[in-house]
Structures are given as C-alpha cells and as structure tokens.
Design an enzyme around this catalytic site. Structure first.
Site, PDB file in Angstrom:
ATOM      1  N   HIS A 101      21.595 -17.673  23.010  1.00 47.68           N
ATOM      2  CA  HIS A 101      20.818 -18.291  24.088  1.00 47.68           C
ATOM      3  C   HIS A 101      20.304 -17.246  25.077  1.00 47.68           C
ATOM      4  O   HIS A 101      20.146 -17.498  26.262  1.00 47.68           O
ATOM      5  CB  HIS A 101      21.618 -19.379  24.795  1.00 47.68           C
ATOM      6  N   ASP A 138      18.688 -14.155  20.327  1.00 47.12           N
ATOM      7  CA  ASP A 138      18.279 -15.215  19.406  1.00 47.12           C
ATOM      8  C   ASP A 138      17.221 -14.709  18.432  1.00 47.12           C
ATOM      9  O   ASP A 138      17.201 -15.102  17.258  1.00 47.12           O
ATOM     10  CB  ASP A 138      17.739 -16.412  20.186  1.00 47.12           C
TER      11      ASP A 138
END
Length: 714
Positions: free
Chosen positions: A669, A674
């Site tokens: 996150h 990511d």
C-alpha cells in the site's frame, strides 16, 4: 390427497428451478413469490401434468442436481488442481495442492504433493550442481561489474543503435545531476537500461565519432574518438569513445566515458583572464622602466629635476605592475581554493601524513596522545596537512621546540585537532601575523593563507596555553563527517550483480513497441498510484505515483520513479491509515501538472503494466485535457492476465496472486512497493501465458479483453 400432490408439485417446481446454472437466481425467484402465486403455479402444473410425469420430472431434477454437485466437486476441483500443479511445476515450487473435496480427489491431491516434494529434492540437487558450475563465470562477471561500479569516471556502454546496455553508478549520479525540466522530478529519466543515449548526447556527434573509429580501424590506428557536447541545461561534457569489437572484427557497440568539464572550463577561463591581465601592458611598462634606468646609469651628472622625473616614471610603472600582480594573485588564490574538494577522511590518517612530512622536511620529532581513532572529518586533506606543516616550520624557526605532539578529540559535531609544543608564550599579534601571511613549508609555497584554509573548512583555529603543563597548542576546529545514513530502497546496495549492469544486453534489439513482439523482448514500466479515494470521476486525486522498469525480463529496482503529489484538496481521513500519506507529506510537493510530464517521460517507449489498470488509467485519462499529456502506449493488467492464466481460481487480488506465485515483498500500500510487487507478478505470469500459446503483447491484450473483469469500468 390434494395437499399431498400440491407438496410434491412444489418440490418438483423447486427442483426444476434449482438445476443447472440458475440455482441462486431460481431460488430467489421462488422465495420472492407470494403464497397465492406459488399455489397458482403448483395447481397449474398439477392440472396440466399427470402424477407419473411429475414423478419423472422430479427424478430428473434430483439427478441433475446430483450431477451438478459432482461436476463442482470432481471436474472443477480437478481443473483447479491442474492449475495448481502447473504453478508447482513453473512459477512457485513451494506451492501445494489443498486436499479438499471427495476422498478420491483428496488422495490424488496428497499424491501430487508427495511427488512435488520428491521433485523438489531432485531439483535442489540439480540446482546445487549448476550453481557450482556457474560460480566461476558469475564471479568474473561480478568482478567486472564491481570494477565498473567503483570507477571514478562515468562509463556508458551502448549497442550500435545507441541503446544503453551498461552504465556505472558514477554515470547514473552524473546524469541525474544534469536532469532539467520534467526529468528533474523524482530522480530523472535520462539514463537507464534500454534507453537511448541520444536523449543525453547529440546523435550527430556520436555517429561522427563512430565513423572516425571505423576509419582509424581501417588505417590500423588506435580506435578512439573524442568530442565535446552540451546538454539541454547548458553543461559541457567531454566524451571519449572506444569500440566494443564483435567476434569477426566488426563493431557490436561502443564504450563512452563522460566527464562534466563545465566547472574546469570556467576555471581555465578565469586563469586565462588572470594571465592576460598580468601580461597586458607588461612589455611597455618594462620598456619604460629599462629606458629610465639606462638614462640614470648613462648620465650620472643628470640635473636633479630630470633625475626626479625618471625616478618617478620607474616608481609609477612599478606601482601599477604591483597592483596588477596583487589582483592576479587574488584571482588565482580564489581559483586554488576550489581546486581540491572537501572529502570524508579519517582524522588519524591526516595526523599520520602530517607527522611524516614534518619529520621528513624539518627533521623535527613528533608524537601523538589521546587520539580518537574512529573520528572522521570533512576536510581538504592537502591544504590541512600543508597548514600543519607551515605552523610546525614557524614554531621551529621562532621557538625551536624539541618535539611536537598531536591530539585528536571531538565534541558534538566538531573535531578538535591540536598541535602541541613546549616553549615560551606567544603573543596574539604574532599568531595573527602567521594566520594572514601566505604559507610556506620547506621549498613549497601555497597561494592560500592559514586563515583561508580554516575559512574554507567552515572551522576555526586558536592559540591556547596549558599553564600547568608549561606547554601550548594550536587547536583546529573542523566539522565532523556526517555518517552515511541507510540508503533509500532504490539506492540500497544489493548482493550480486548491480542492477544497472546486464551483460546479456549486447544481444538486446531496438525496444520500440511492436504488438507482435514476444512479451519477453519488450521494455515495460510497471506502475501504481495512491489516491485520495476510489472515485476518479467524482473529484478524487492522485497523491503518489510509483513505477519501475522491466528490461530483458529483469525488474530494475534502481531505475524507479517515486513521487508524492499535492492533490490540491484535503485527504480523506479514512484513507491515511491505508496508504500512510499525510497532509504534511503532500504539502509543498509538486502538483500533477509537474509530475505527470515527468512520469510520461520516464515511461516513454515502454508498455505500461498495472494491477487493476482500469482504475489507475482512469486517473491519468482525466488529466489529459489539463496537462496535455496522453498515455497512448499499450497497457497490460496483471489482474486480467491472472484470470487468463488461472481461470478456475476464485480470487485475483494482488495479495492472493502473490501467494500463488510465491512472490514475497515487504510493505504494501505504498505506490512504489505495490508497483514492484506487480512487476514481480508479471514476470511470473509471462511463462505461464506462453504455455497457453499467449506469447505476444497483442495476444495478451486480446485474451485479457475476453475475461469477465475486463468489463469493470471506473
């Protein structure tokens, strides 16, 4: 009896409705009926169909339901098991089949897991043997890579198309410092594997240098060419080119060593100007002086008034030349001050070097006391050692000490370097005079004064007596070197070969986007965004873009784009715990108008990759009118590609895909982390797609469009 038949008919209707693929829908329709509607439907069937037919239909419905359950347990279960087995064979050796379903299927799953364990033991043995065989080759590669990494010069290796194949850390830092415009955001995009060198250097000059090398090779001369070029920011670069020879005597590429000479050219111009000022008018001035002196010598009985006139000519010319010389020396001194850069140096090394020079040139014994041998200083070692030698020579000339002692300590962010001697007291006027005069040590003279050396270090020096010990010392107060902090993730050293090298890239062809090229042959930019919310069409904004490049099937963790964006609107409080970005972090950051052009330049000539790409691309598309930036390259979505590779898996969330494929990464996150996770997933998916005959970008896009998830819009 009528009630009994009504009950049987209701069961038949419900069984018929619940068979096949419409189980849930049919059940909801039946439950939604009113009592009167259910009675009407039941009586309709009873009045139209005999009891035997109803019983036959009931049996058929029960049989269909049983077949449907068997299909779910056996056929779909075996299909999921087949996908898992393929994962175990390729992408994730550690993955195992989950024993579930009927006893026979569970036994088959356990047998597959046992076979996988045996296979892993054999493969571990094979891998160990291969690793031993490759160890010497990899060691040589890593030695060469490490050597290039530590070179002080910027080195770039290109193929004949000008694509960057290799570069060292010095080149990365140098071109990063040269970044102008969009490339200056988030580290810049000037240099990277697979990128074109012509975004930095003029193509015409590079091609001309290559022609010169070919001509020199043909003439049997050393194949080397030089040229000077300018960057977009006006910096001057000196470039040397040498060829990389192919096996049959042709060229396969070239090596460029690049040096930023802007500062040295400016200093040379200043020195030339100082020399011109010094020599300008000197010939006429010397002629006037010589003529005046000759007249004075030839006519000793010259009238006093005329003699005074000749003496005044000599005095005026000498005074003017003195002013010019003083100005020139001042300019030259300023140039000398920037000649040697400050660097981190161990304090005891400075003292050891000063001891050797003092004992060698002055024959004056030296000793040490109370040395902090772990203290690092930020210093110009040459001028500092010269200053210590200068003070030692002044002490020897005026106070004749029997020996000198050195002491090194620290307090907070300051280092104390003391030069100690025993002898009579020194006046402050004497010390001030030593500070301001040009330094001389033995036969060497420096254009700098002791005060200028101290000022250059941003430090201080003072004289102090130790009355109890009947001795005195000069104390140099110098800055302590700032310890190296832990590198950011994209700067952290990794084990093995540095990521800005790939010796296999000599075979790498032009990376222009072609939808019919193999997935493994293209360059990619894998990216992710963090946003204020999940509704791009309702005003939510991007607050971070993270991206990395994939070249030659390698995720380049040191060629990244990572930039926080000011959304120009408040953040949603419920989103802060998820992405960890606060109001303080976005305040003062560049807006999307600045960041998006930089990101566009970072990912040009590459295929874009994202997980649930429709979401991220919608944010970019909504900014096209405002920024004038359009992302027209192909976009691959790992969510859709996972659905293509594993259509029988229930979840295609990024975390679940990572678990299936054996991808392990730290925190999540965060846009960059990511993006890196998505890149690892994509590299695992490529061979799985190839097993299904999906080998090109076009085939991957067409297969993705047929999945259910491709219908999702934002």
């Amino acid at each position: 009896m009528k009630a009994k038949y009504r009950f049987i008919a209701a069961i038949v209707v419900l069984a018929l409705l619940m068979t096949g693929p419409f189980v849930v829908t049919s059940l909801l329709v039946w439950l939604d009926m009113k009592e009167a509607e259910r009675t009407m439907l039941t009586e309709l069937l009873m009045s139209r169909l005999p009891v035997g037919t109803l019983m036959t239909m009931f049996g058929f419905a029960i049989g269909a339901a049983v077949l449907h359950k068997l299909f779910k347990q056996y056929v779909e279960g075996l299909l999921r098991m087949a996908e898992t087995l393929r994962l175990m064979l390729g992408a994730n050796r550690d993955f195992r089949v989950t024993p579930e379903g009927p006893p026979e299927v569970r036994q088959l799953a356990q047998a597959a897991n046992d076979l996988a364990a045996q296979r892993d033991a054999l493969m571990d043995d094979v891998d160990a043997q291969i690793a031993r065989a490759k160890a010497s080759v990899e060691e040589e590669k890593n030695r060469l890579a490490a050597l290039m990494s530590e070179l002080a010069q910027a080195v770039v290796v290109c193929n004949l198309d000008g694509r960057i194949l290799l570069y060292n850390n010095r080149a990365r830092l140098q071109f990063k410092a040269l970044a102008q415009g969009p490339t200056s955001v988030s580290g810049g995009a000037l240099i990277g594997l697979g990128r074109s060198i012509f975004s930095i250097l003029d193509k015409g000059q590079v091609e001309h240098a290559r022609e010169v090398i070919v001509q020199r090779l043909a003439a049997g001369k050393m194949p080397m060419a030089h040229f000077i070029t300018t960057t977009r920011g006006g910096q001057l670069l000196r470039v040397q080119m040498v060829p990389v020879m192919a096996g049959e005597g042709g060229l396969s590429g070239y090596v460029l060593t690049v040096e930023n000479i802007t500062r040295s050219i400016e200093e040379e111009e200043r020195r030339d100007q100082a020399l011109h000022t010094l020599t300008q008018g000197s010939r006429s001035a010397i002629g006037n002086i010589r003529a005046a002196v000759a007249n004075l010598l030839d006519y000793p009985d010259m009238e006093p008034e005329l003699r005074e006139r000749f003496l005044r000519v000599i005095d005026d010319e000498v005074a003017r030349r003195s002013v010019v010389i003083d100005q020139t020396m001042s300019q030259f001194s300023d140039s000398m001050k920037t000649r040697w850069p400050l660097e981190d140096i161990l304090g005891i090394d400075v003292i050891a070097a000063a001891q050797r020079r003092i004992e060698d040139k002055l024959k004056l014994p030296t000793k040490t006391e109370e040395l902090d041998d772990a203290l690092w200083m930020r210093a110009d070692s040459y001028s500092l050692i010269f200053a210590l030698g200068f003070l030692a020579s002044k002490l020897q000339d005026h106070y004749a000490p029997r020996e000198l002692r050195f002491r090194l300590s620290s307090e907070g962010r300051l280092a104390y370097l003391d030069l100690i001697w025993s002898g009579p007291a020194m006046s402050s006027e004497t010390f001030y005079t030593w500070e301001m005069e040009v330094m001389q040590f033995g036969s060497e003279t420096s254009p700098l004064t002791l005060r200028e050396v101290i000022d250059r270090h941003g430090g201080e020096i003072w004289y102090q007596r130790e009355k109890a010990a009947h001795r005195a010392f000069f104390r140099f107060v110098l800055p302590v070197a700032t310890p190296e902090t832990e590198a950011a993730p994209e700067e952290r050293r990794v084990t093995g070969r540095p990521e800005y090298y790939d010796f296999d890239l000599f075979k790498f062809e032009d990376a222009s986007i072609d939808l019919d090229r193999k997935l493994s042959e293209l360059a990619y930019t894998v990216f992710d965004t963090e946003t204020t919310g999940l509704e791009p069409s309702n005003g939510d904004e991007i607050i971070q873009i993270g991206a990395a490049r994939i070249v030659n099937n390698r995720l380049l963790r040191q060629e990244v784009f990572n930039q926080i964006v000011d959304p120009e609107r408040p953040l949603r409080p419920e989103g802060i715990p998820i992405h960890g970005i606060t109001e303080d972090m976005v305040r003062g950051q560049p807006t999307i108008d600045v960041v998006l052009p930089a990101f566009h330049e970072f990912c040009e000539e590459t295929v874009l990759i994202a997980h649930n790409a429709a979401f991220d691309m919608r944010f970019l598309q909504l900014k096209e009118e405002r920024t004038g930036i359009r992302f027209g390259q192909p976009v691959l979505d790992t969510l859709l590609l996972s659905a293509v590779a594993h259509p029988n898996q229930e979840s295609h969330k990024l975390d679940d895909i990572m678990t299936r494929l054996g991808v392990v990464i730290g925190k999540r996150h965060n846009a960059l982390e990511d993006a890196l996770a998505t890149g690892e997933v994509f590299l695992k998916l490529v061979p799985l797609l190839e097993e299904q005959g999906i080998v090109t970008v076009r085939q991957a896009l067409e297969a993705s469009e047929k999945t259910y998830f491709a219908r999702v819009k934002y």
